[in-house]
Each structure stands twice: as C-alpha cells, then as structure tokens.
Design a protein around this motif. Structure first.
Motif, PDB file in Angstrom:
ATOM      1  N   LEU A  15       0.866  -1.181   0.000  1.00  0.00           N
ATOM      2  CA  LEU A  15       0.000   0.000   0.000  1.00  0.00           C
ATOM      3  C   LEU A  15       0.901   1.228   0.000  1.00  0.00           C
ATOM      4  O   LEU A  15       1.370   1.666   1.057  1.00  0.00           O
ATOM      5  N   PRO A  16       1.181   1.778  -1.170  1.00  0.00           N
ATOM      6  CA  PRO A  16       2.183   2.836  -1.250  1.00  0.00           C
ATOM      7  C   PRO A  16       1.706   4.147  -0.635  1.00  0.00           C
ATOM      8  O   PRO A  16       0.544   4.524  -0.755  1.00  0.00           O
ATOM      9  N   ALA A  17       2.630   4.815   0.024  1.00  0.00           N
ATOM     10  CA  ALA A  17       2.367   6.173   0.492  1.00  0.00           C
ATOM     11  C   ALA A  17       2.297   7.092  -0.728  1.00  0.00           C
ATOM     12  O   ALA A  17       2.788   6.764  -1.817  1.00  0.00           O
ATOM     13  N   PHE A  18       1.684   8.245  -0.541  1.00  0.00           N
ATOM     14  CA  PHE A  18       1.539   9.183  -1.650  1.00  0.00           C
ATOM     15  C   PHE A  18       1.430  10.589  -1.094  1.00  0.00           C
ATOM     16  O   PHE A  18       1.289  10.798   0.112  1.00  0.00           O
ATOM     17  N   GLU A  19       1.502  11.532  -1.997  1.00  0.00           N
ATOM     18  CA  GLU A  19       1.176  12.910  -1.652  1.00  0.00           C
ATOM     19  C   GLU A  19       0.247  13.457  -2.717  1.00  0.00           C
ATOM     20  O   GLU A  19       0.279  13.014  -3.865  1.00  0.00           O
ATOM     21  N   VAL A  20      -0.601  14.378  -2.294  1.00  0.00           N
ATOM     22  CA  VAL A  20      -1.488  15.025  -3.259  1.00  0.00           C
ATOM     23  C   VAL A  20      -1.689  16.465  -2.805  1.00  0.00           C
ATOM     24  O   VAL A  20      -1.940  16.731  -1.633  1.00  0.00           O
ATOM     25  N   LEU A  21      -1.524  17.376  -3.742  1.00  0.00           N
ATOM     26  CA  LEU A  21      -1.699  18.793  -3.468  1.00  0.00           C
ATOM     27  C   LEU A  21      -3.144  19.165  -3.790  1.00  0.00           C
ATOM     28  O   LEU A  21      -3.597  19.022  -4.923  1.00  0.00           O
TER      29      LEU A  21
END
Length: 195
Positions: free
Chosen positions: A88-94
């Motif tokens: 379950l990959p970490a992510f970022e979202v703006l």
C-alpha cells in the motif's frame, strides 16, 4: 501468507478481525484524513462558508479513495484481509483548487491525480474490492475534500484557496453513520501506507 485458495491466512499474526462483526450491512468507504494542523486550517475555511451552503462537520473532513457502499461484515473482512497482503504505497497530493460540483451539489477543495503512489494505490484498492465482490466504482478517482453540501452556487465572496499537501501515513476504513444530528464518519480500521 496466502492459503491454497489464494486468500490471505486469517489466522496470521497481522490479522485482527475484531472490527468486522456487525449484523446486516454498513455504508463504508476507504479514505485518508488530513493532519491535525491541516484540519485546523480547513476548519477556519469552513467558518467562511455561509448559508445556503451547509459546511461539513470538521471531524468528518477526509479524502475518499474508494466508496464501497452497503457492505456486510464478511465481505469487508475479506477485503481487509486482501489489503493486508498488498503493498500500500504512500503518496502525496496537493489540494489547491476550490470547485463547485453541481451534480452532487458539493463544494470541494480539489487536486490532480498524478502522484505515482496514489495512482498505484487506486489500482490496488479497486482490484482488491473487485476480488472481494464489491461493484466497480462509478467514477474515476478525483482527489478532493468535501467542504460543504447543498451547494448550488459558489460562495461569495470566494474564500482564499488554501494549498494543502496531504501526505497521509494511514489508510482508513470508515463507516458512514446516519445520526439524528447528521452523518458521522467513524474509522473502523486502519492500515499503514508504506514509504
């Protein structure tokens, strides 16, 4: 660890089925929560939204990754077992745009689906849900946090748009619970996102 049937081993050390024991069905979704500091910033934004907009309760602020709908405990337990065996990959979202979505009549803080981790996580969630017998989602993932409902027109004056960079560390299973004072989103279980 998977069994001969291909399903994860429910008796393994990483599985706790205590959350999955309700009768009937519950309305569920998978999502992530903003940090405490981001929740404070969003709460200040909610206070600028006036009627007829109906601001969400600050405790309900979240980003939905996959709506599951009416779900039995057995089906949900199976989905959670499957997710425990996945990366379950970490992510970022703006999130940096305020938008009115006329169809559902919601006012949202939105962003773009572009981070590789979020794209991969979206695929993992959809595939696991299909394996567990959930219907495919009706819409592609559009990262957003709902700020207000019953939104026919955007607020005037328009609030200053924040720029929130979400970098969650946990995936959460939420129960959308109707109460006499309105809907509440209750976390039932969580899994770590892997950096």
């Amino acid at each position: 660890m998977k069994t001969e049937s291909g399903w994860p081993d429910v008796d393994g050390p990483d599985f706790d089925g205590a959350e999955f024991n309700w009768p009937g069905e519950r309305r569920l979704f998978i999502g992530v929560a903003p940090s405490a500091a981001q929740q404070e910033e969003l709460t200040a934004l909610l206070q600028q939204l006036k009627p007829p907009l109906q601001p969400v309760t600050p405790a309900n602020l979240h980003l939905t990754l996959l709506f599951l709908g009416q779900s039995s405990a057995v089906q949900t337990e199976l989905l959670w077992r499957l997710l425990q065996t996945q990366q379950l990959p970490a992510f970022e979202v703006l999130l940096d745009q305020l938008e009115l979505w006329p169809g559902p009549a919601v006012y949202c803080l939105t962003g773009v689906l572009q981070h590789p981790g979020l794209i991969q996580l979206d695929t993992v969630l959809r595939q696991a849900a299909l394996q567990a017998g959930f219907l495919p989602p009706q819409h592609a993932l559009r990262p957003h946090i709902t700020l207000a409902r019953k939104a026919k027109l955007p607020p005037e004056p328009a609030p200053q748009t924040p720029a929130l960079l979400l970098t969650p560390s946990q995936l959460r299973l939420y129960h959308s619970l109707s109460t006499p004072t309105g809907v509440r989103y209750l976390p039932l279980a969580s899994l770590p996102l892997q950096r």
